[in-house]
Design a protein around this motif. Structure first.
Motif, PDB file in Angstrom:
ATOM      1  N   VAL A 197       0.833  -1.207   0.000  1.00 19.92           N
ATOM      2  CA  VAL A 197       0.000   0.000   0.000  1.00 19.92           C
ATOM      3  C   VAL A 197       0.866   1.254   0.000  1.00 19.92           C
ATOM      4  N   ASN A 238       1.049   4.145  -2.952  1.00 15.14           N
ATOM      5  CA  ASN A 238       0.814   5.562  -2.630  1.00 15.14           C
ATOM      6  C   ASN A 238       2.003   6.422  -3.036  1.00 15.14           C
ATOM      7  N   LYS A 239       3.193   5.903  -2.834  1.00 12.50           N
ATOM      8  CA  LYS A 239       4.399   6.645  -3.207  1.00 12.50           C
ATOM      9  C   LYS A 239       4.460   6.858  -4.720  1.00 12.50           C
ATOM     10  N   ASN A 273       1.864   6.849  -6.846  1.00 12.84           N
ATOM     11  CA  ASN A 273       0.777   7.740  -7.262  1.00 12.84           C
ATOM     12  C   ASN A 273       1.064   9.200  -6.935  1.00 12.84           C
ATOM     13  N   SER A 274       1.807   9.427  -5.863  1.00 12.33           N
ATOM     14  CA  SER A 274       2.112  10.814  -5.477  1.00 12.33           C
ATOM     15  C   SER A 274       3.175  11.450  -6.361  1.00 12.33           C
TER      16      SER A 274
END
Length: 662
Positions: free
Chosen positions: A238, A242-243, A245-246
């Motif tokens: 997860v 997230n990393k 996508n950012s």
């Protein structure tokens, strides 16, 4: 069979060699021991699950791409050149084997894998791979964390919710559309691949399509691709997603860098060039090898050297090898194939290699079918000790009509085999090895189409002798302990490391199985159930279900178990199954339903239950009496390892077959 990954590797490498002026052909397993390769100069065995016996008239290369734990030093040494698809494993193995070796990583086919976005196949998070009837860790972590996952692959039904399954199959020729059209691709490896440093070709293919790939913690990946994305305990899935996508644009740039790295170092054309260089190098070494005391290089060697310098290794064979060695080559071929074409059933006694085909329900270590593992355990020992060449042909996918014409023995493992309609060669010996459903075997008119019948217990041997002609009844070959269980280092004897109180491994399809009826699940002990749970209804064991497992995991699970419950069902009643031998060999104590012959087999070092009260009483007693349990389990372990191995079963099988074929 041409849907397996090694087929596409062979095809891509072959086409790359073809572009360099060489000819190639591909043989699937059922063609290995035919004479279709009689004109081949070099044979490359892509070693995965199944071993191959090299023929002496070829220059033989093993390319080990997976399952390295199954390959013994002797097998490596039977080849002229050994290639390993792992830098780590090659470093270890090269010092142990006698033959030349090199690392030879997997690769991508740049003509097949390149960026091609397709809106119809877009996805957020994608996983491409078959379940092999195991809940793969990276898929489980994604689903447990409510990640919007799309799965493409077979055998996922019943393991994950159908809403995650995008497709059961996708053509290898079009996989680039999936890889190019996902935001993030997940990539994992089986535990043995990670342990031995083997990187799968999915990664090379996906990177060639400029995909952003999250990999499991295979330590070799970063050695090959320092910029690759790895998830581990410090960077869980997860957090890694997230990393990405950012900072998606920067990861897209990183994907371009990785694509360039693949195209520069890891394509089929690059591997073909590497292979030809290795062949030239190895041939040059052989060419300059002088007889002891010799100070001269023969004229033929000088001619070879000149042709290699001018035209390369492949042209050498076209110009020189065929006319110079044709007679010797044909003599080798005649010696090898003579026994294969003669209508003679007794040549097994001469010590030659004999081809034996087992007809099984499924093949491959991903299956959960016991008939395959029984056949493979026996076949491995026949190959190792008695010069048999085993093959395992599956009913699903259907391979039974591909039995090689030079097969000596065909062994059916399944009671519903319509052997009269299977394409069995005329001169092959046909054997029924009855390990289950014996009553249905006997009732089938097909039983009279076999040359011989072998059972797995004294009880069933007496039954068939009273129902079948005496010349059909060949004897008894029980199941036993596979050699795989001896490959594990040490034995688990410390009870503190056994964290599973009660364990059951098997497939459950309904409530009628005795162990389901009799086992009352209490908070007083922890219970683990491994296997398939094929039922549409709520099942009392559902919350204890740990999912299907590979056969290679059985050792670790039984070595963690204090008690193993064995439950012989109606189809195998009076036959002691594989799991009994395996559980005992791992030092777990066995409590079983009333299986005839089991107490005698283990010399009383097992306990039998007849109903629920008796089962629960015995579980409570043995969990509370460590010394008694451990004493009995250790005795049973020694008995199985000493007296009931498949090496001993292979000796028995060979004696029976040899005596009947005289």
């Amino acid at each position: 069979m041409n849907t397996w990954g090694d087929y596409y590797l062979a095809e891509s490498l072959g086409e790359a060699l073809k572009r360099k002026g060489h000819e190639y052909s591909i043989q699937v397993m059922t063609q290995w021991y035919t004479d279709q390769d009689r004109d081949a100069n070099v044979v490359i065995h892509i070693r995965g699950l199944t071993a191959y016996i090299p023929k002496p008239n070829h220059f033989n290369i093993m390319w080990n791409i997976s399952h390295p734990a199954n390959v013994m030093i002797e097998e490596y040494n039977s080849y002229d050149l050994v290639l390993i698809a792992s830098l780590l494993h090659h470093d270890k193995i090269s010092a142990l084997i006698e033959k030349p070796s090199d690392s030879f990583l997997q690769f991508t086919d740049a003509n097949r894998f390149f960026p091609e976005y397709d809106n119809l196949h877009k996805s957020q998070i994608l996983f491409v791979g078959n379940s092999r009837k195991v809940y793969r860790t990276i898929v489980k972590e994604a689903i447990d964390n409510s990640i919007p996952l799309s799965v493409v692959g077979e055998n996922w039904s019943g393991i994950i919710d159908k809403k995650y399954i995008k497709s059961k199959w996708f053509s290898n020729n079009s996989l680039r559309l999936l890889y190019s059209s996902c935001n993030i691709l997940l990539n994992d490896h089986w535990d043995d691949m990670k342990e031995y440093g083997f990187v799968n070709n999915r990664l090379f293919d996906a990177l060639a399509c400029r995909a952003i790939v999250i990999n499991d913690n295979n330590p070799e990946i970063l050695k090959i691709f320092p910029n690759a994305i790895i998830m581990d305990e410090y960077n869980p899935l997860v957090a890694t997603i997230n990393k990405i996508n950012s900072s998606y644009e920067s990861y897209c740039q990183n994907a371009i860098t990785l694509q360039n790295e693949v195209l520069k170092h890891h394509t089929a054309d690059i591997r073909a060039e590497q292979l030809l260089n290795l062949l030239e190098s190895q041939f040059h070494i052989k060419k300059n090898h002088k007889m002891k005391g010799s100070t001269k290089v023969g004229i033929s060697n000088k001619i070879r050297d000149m042709i290699i310098r001018k035209r390369g290794f492949g042209k050498l064979y076209k110009i020189l090898n065929k006319p110079y060695k044709m007679v010797k080559k044909r003599m080798f071929q005649f010696a090898y194939y003579k026994s294969k074409v003669m209508p003679n059933k007794v040549t097994i006694l001469k010590g030659e290699h004999r081809l034996i085909c087992f007809l099984v329900s499924e093949n491959g270590n991903q299956t959960t079918c016991g008939d395959f593992f029984s056949a493979k355990a026996l076949g491995d020992e026949l190959q190792k000790n008695y010069n048999y060449i085993p093959m395992y042909l599956s009913r699903n996918p259907y391979q039974w009509n591909d039995i090689p014409k030079n097969t000596d023995i065909v062994v059916s493992m399944l009671h519903d085999t319509d052997i009269g309609h299977v394409n069995v060669p005329k001169n092959s010996i046909k054997i029924a090895w009855m390990r289950s459903y014996v009553d249905q075997w006997i009732q089938s008119p097909q039983i009279y189409n076999y040359d011989g019948v072998i059972t797995t217990s004294n009880y069933w041997d007496s039954i068939i002798r009273s129902n079948l002609p005496s010349d059909l009844c060949w004897g008894i070959v029980p199941l036993g302990l596979s050699n795989d269980f001896f490959l594990h280092k040490g034995r688990t004897t410390n009870d503190e490391s056994r964290d599973i109180d009660v364990c059951f491994i098997g497939n459950i399809s309904n409530y009628n199985r005795q162990v389901v009826r009799d086992l009352v699940l209490l908070d007083a002990f922890n219970f683990h159930f491994y296997g398939t749970l094929n039922t549409q209804f709520h099942h009392p064991w559902r919350k204890y279900h740990r999912g299907p497992i590979q056969h290679s995991d059985v050792y670790n699970i039984y070595s963690r178990s204090k008690l193993v419950i064995e439950d012989t069902t109606g189809m195998t009643y009076n036959t002691i199954n594989l799991r009994t031998y395996e559980a005992a060999a791992c030092g777990a104590f066995i409590i079983a339903n009333d299986t005839p012959g089991l107490k005698e087999l283990l010399d009383g070092n097992v306990d039998i239950y007849h109903d629920s009260d008796e089962l629960m009483e015995k579980i409570s007693f043995y969990l509370g009496h460590l010394e008694t349990r451990k004493l009995l389990a250790d005795r049973a372990q020694n008995i199985v390892r000493r007296n009931h191995t498949f090496r001993q079963r292979a000796e028995l099988f060979h004696k029976i077959v040899s005596s009947k074929m005289k």
